[in-house]
Write an enzyme that holds these catalytic residues in place. Structure first.
Site, short mmCIF file in Angstrom:
data_model
loop_
_atom_site.label_atom_id
_atom_site.label_comp_id
_atom_site.label_asym_id
_atom_site.label_seq_id
_atom_site.Cartn_x
_atom_site.Cartn_y
_atom_site.Cartn_z
N PHE A 19 -5.33 3.34 6.08
CA PHE A 19 -5.87 3.08 4.63
C PHE A 19 -6.15 1.37 5.29
O PHE A 19 -5.31 0.94 5.84
CB PHE A 19 -4.94 3.07 3.57
CG PHE A 19 -5.64 2.82 2.37
CD1 PHE A 19 -6.50 3.84 1.88
CD2 PHE A 19 -5.27 1.67 1.57
CE1 PHE A 19 -7.29 3.52 0.68
CE2 PHE A 19 -5.97 1.27 0.49
CZ PHE A 19 -6.86 2.49 0.07
N TYR A 25 1.77 6.47 -7.62
CA TYR A 25 1.01 6.85 -8.63
C TYR A 25 -0.09 7.90 -8.11
O TYR A 25 -0.61 8.21 -9.14
CB TYR A 25 0.28 5.39 -9.10
CG TYR A 25 -0.48 4.70 -7.87
CD1 TYR A 25 -1.57 5.09 -7.41
CD2 TYR A 25 0.07 3.68 -7.13
CE1 TYR A 25 -2.27 4.53 -6.23
CE2 TYR A 25 -0.50 2.93 -6.42
CZ TYR A 25 -1.65 3.24 -5.94
OH TYR A 25 -2.14 2.65 -4.85
N LYS A 26 0.15 8.46 -7.08
CA LYS A 26 -0.57 9.63 -6.73
C LYS A 26 0.05 10.91 -6.95
O LYS A 26 0.08 11.32 -8.14
CB LYS A 26 -1.03 9.41 -5.16
CG LYS A 26 -2.02 8.26 -4.99
CD LYS A 26 -2.45 8.14 -3.31
CE LYS A 26 -3.15 7.07 -3.08
NZ LYS A 26 -2.86 5.79 -3.29
N ASP A 59 3.30 5.39 6.65
CA ASP A 59 2.96 5.31 5.34
C ASP A 59 2.63 6.61 4.30
O ASP A 59 1.91 7.66 5.09
CB ASP A 59 1.57 4.78 5.30
CG ASP A 59 1.05 4.54 3.75
OD1 ASP A 59 1.29 5.04 2.78
OD2 ASP A 59 0.27 3.31 3.53
N ARG A 105 -14.54 13.75 -2.11
CA ARG A 105 -13.11 13.99 -1.73
C ARG A 105 -12.29 14.55 -2.87
O ARG A 105 -12.51 14.39 -4.19
CB ARG A 105 -12.62 12.60 -1.46
CG ARG A 105 -10.89 12.80 -0.92
CD ARG A 105 -10.35 11.54 -0.53
NE ARG A 105 -10.13 10.56 -2.00
CZ ARG A 105 -9.19 9.78 -2.01
NH1 ARG A 105 -8.58 9.20 -1.13
NH2 ARG A 105 -8.96 8.96 -3.24
#
Length: 395
Positions: free
Chosen positions: A113, A207-208, A182, A354
């Site tokens: 990321f 939060y995912k 990560d 996605r």
């Protein structure tokens, strides 16, 4: 066996919406609003500052973290909550690099990321290190004896490609390097096993797939063998061994507690705590099997009906997380058309559609509706509208 029809009922999903963006922001758990309201009206309102002791706000980062530990293959007392993911990346990489003072190379890959790479770039500049970035397929070969830290996101945010944590960690250790993983697109989506993989450090957001709410706090894990030796550059009040002695000289707390920095975000942690309730009866083995079932069905359906798109994720489910990407020259406009039909995924530059599949609330009915919607939009060129091509601030 996990009852996924029951876990779906734990979320407040809007009627008529097929939500396939939980890999970016999870939906709100049914109990979160009430739990936060109770915290505000019964704790903050009535206890005021005494809530730090009476309501246990001060120790909340440890209690919530222990609930996450099981989901990432860690032990109790090894994880702590707080701050943002970027801060936790900085702490983990700086601590790992300090444990290898005779080496100066941080190795990562182009599928990482971008924010993690930005953090590493800044750290490298500050400590006279080098950030070396290779293609995802080249990572293992690039782990040489000059590497201090291997910094990798386990599941690629665009392609869903999943790195082999155990194999890469083993190679890093053979070369004398340490690993920082990560888990932003792993925790709550795949069967993470930090201790089994013998990893060194790990970080992740909540939060995912963990559904903690927009901007909910990140977590950090340190392997017990490093817990009392790790010295991150960023150290703060809550990571002191005795914060309320107000010592002017920093003295690190024992173990993972030294990875705390600022005051815990109590309201956000309360929402996250409520979100974690659903995981109490979930088997990670069942979760992974369900994820594979959903993503395989989606790939098969899209490829059978949508010749205009190209798969951008690994075909082998063992090399893939819980998301699927397809490429299309007008991917942004196509996604806006899907969202207009209440089928919500997202777009990633330059041309990726996605779709994230969260087994806790997604089912084969969601797969079928998404395939049908995408088929119709591509076949009838419903995406070809000027308003669908105007980029919003958040894509």
């Amino acid at each position: 066996m996990t009852d996924f029809s029951k876990t779906r009922q734990a979320f407040d999903l809007p009627d008529g919406v097929t939500y396939l963006d939980g890999n970016s922001l999870g939906p709100m758990p049914v109990g979160a609003a009430q739990r936060v309201a109770r915290m505000m009206t019964e704790e903050w309102s009535q206890m005021l500052i005494t809530g730090w002791n009476k309501a246990g706000w001060y120790t909340q980062p440890r209690r919530v973290a222990d609930r996450i530990a099981r989901l990432v293959g860690a032990g109790p007392g090894q994880v702590v909550m707080g701050d943002t993911l970027s801060i936790k990346v900085f702490q983990a990489v700086s601590a790992a690099r300090a444990l290898r003072p005779d080496r100066r190379v941080i190795l990562s890959d182009r599928g990482n990321f971008p924010s993690d790479l930005y953090v590493a770039q800044g750290l490298a500049r500050a400590v006279d290190a080098e950030l070396r970035v290779v293609e995802p397929e080249e990572v293992e070969a690039a782990i040489t004896k000059d590497i201090a830290v291997l910094m990798i996101t386990e599941v690629d945010y665009r392609t869903g490609r999943r790195h082999d944590m155990k194999a890469l960690t083993r190679k890093a250790h053979e070369m004398g390097a340490l690993t920082v993983w990560d888990l932003a697109h792993s925790a709550g989506a795949v069967d993470v096993a930090l201790l089994d993989a013998d990893a060194d450090f790990a970080v992740g957001c909540t939060y995912k797939y963990l559904n903690g709410g927009p901007g909910s706090p990140a977590f950090i894990w340190t392997h017990p063998r490093h817990a009392d030796a790790a010295q991150p550059i960023l150290q703060g009040w809550m990571g002191h061994r005795a914060p309320f002695d107000f010592d002017l000289a920093y003295q690190p707390a024992a173990g993972i507690e030294r990875m705390r920095v600022g005051t815990p975000p109590v309201i956000a942690l309360t929402a996250l705590d409520a979100a974690l309730d659903v995981w109490d009866d979930v088997s990670l083995t069942d979760l992974r099997a369900r994820s594979i079932e959903l993503t395989q069905a989606f790939i098969a359906g899209v490829e059978a009906n949508c010749p205009e798109v190209v798969l951008h994720s690994p075909r082998d489910p063992q090399q893939r997380g819980s998301q699927v990407g397809f490429r299309h020259p007008q991917a942004y406009a196509v996604m806006q058309a899907l969202i207009d039909q209440k089928i919500i995924g997202d777009f990633r530059a330059p041309d990726v559609l996605r779709f994230g599949f969260a087994p806790l609330y997604n089912g084969l009915d969601d797969v079928a509706r998404a395939v049908d919607g995408l088929t119709r939009i591509l076949r009838d060129r419903l995406w070809d509208r000027e308003d669908y091509m105007q980029r919003a601030d958040v894509t």
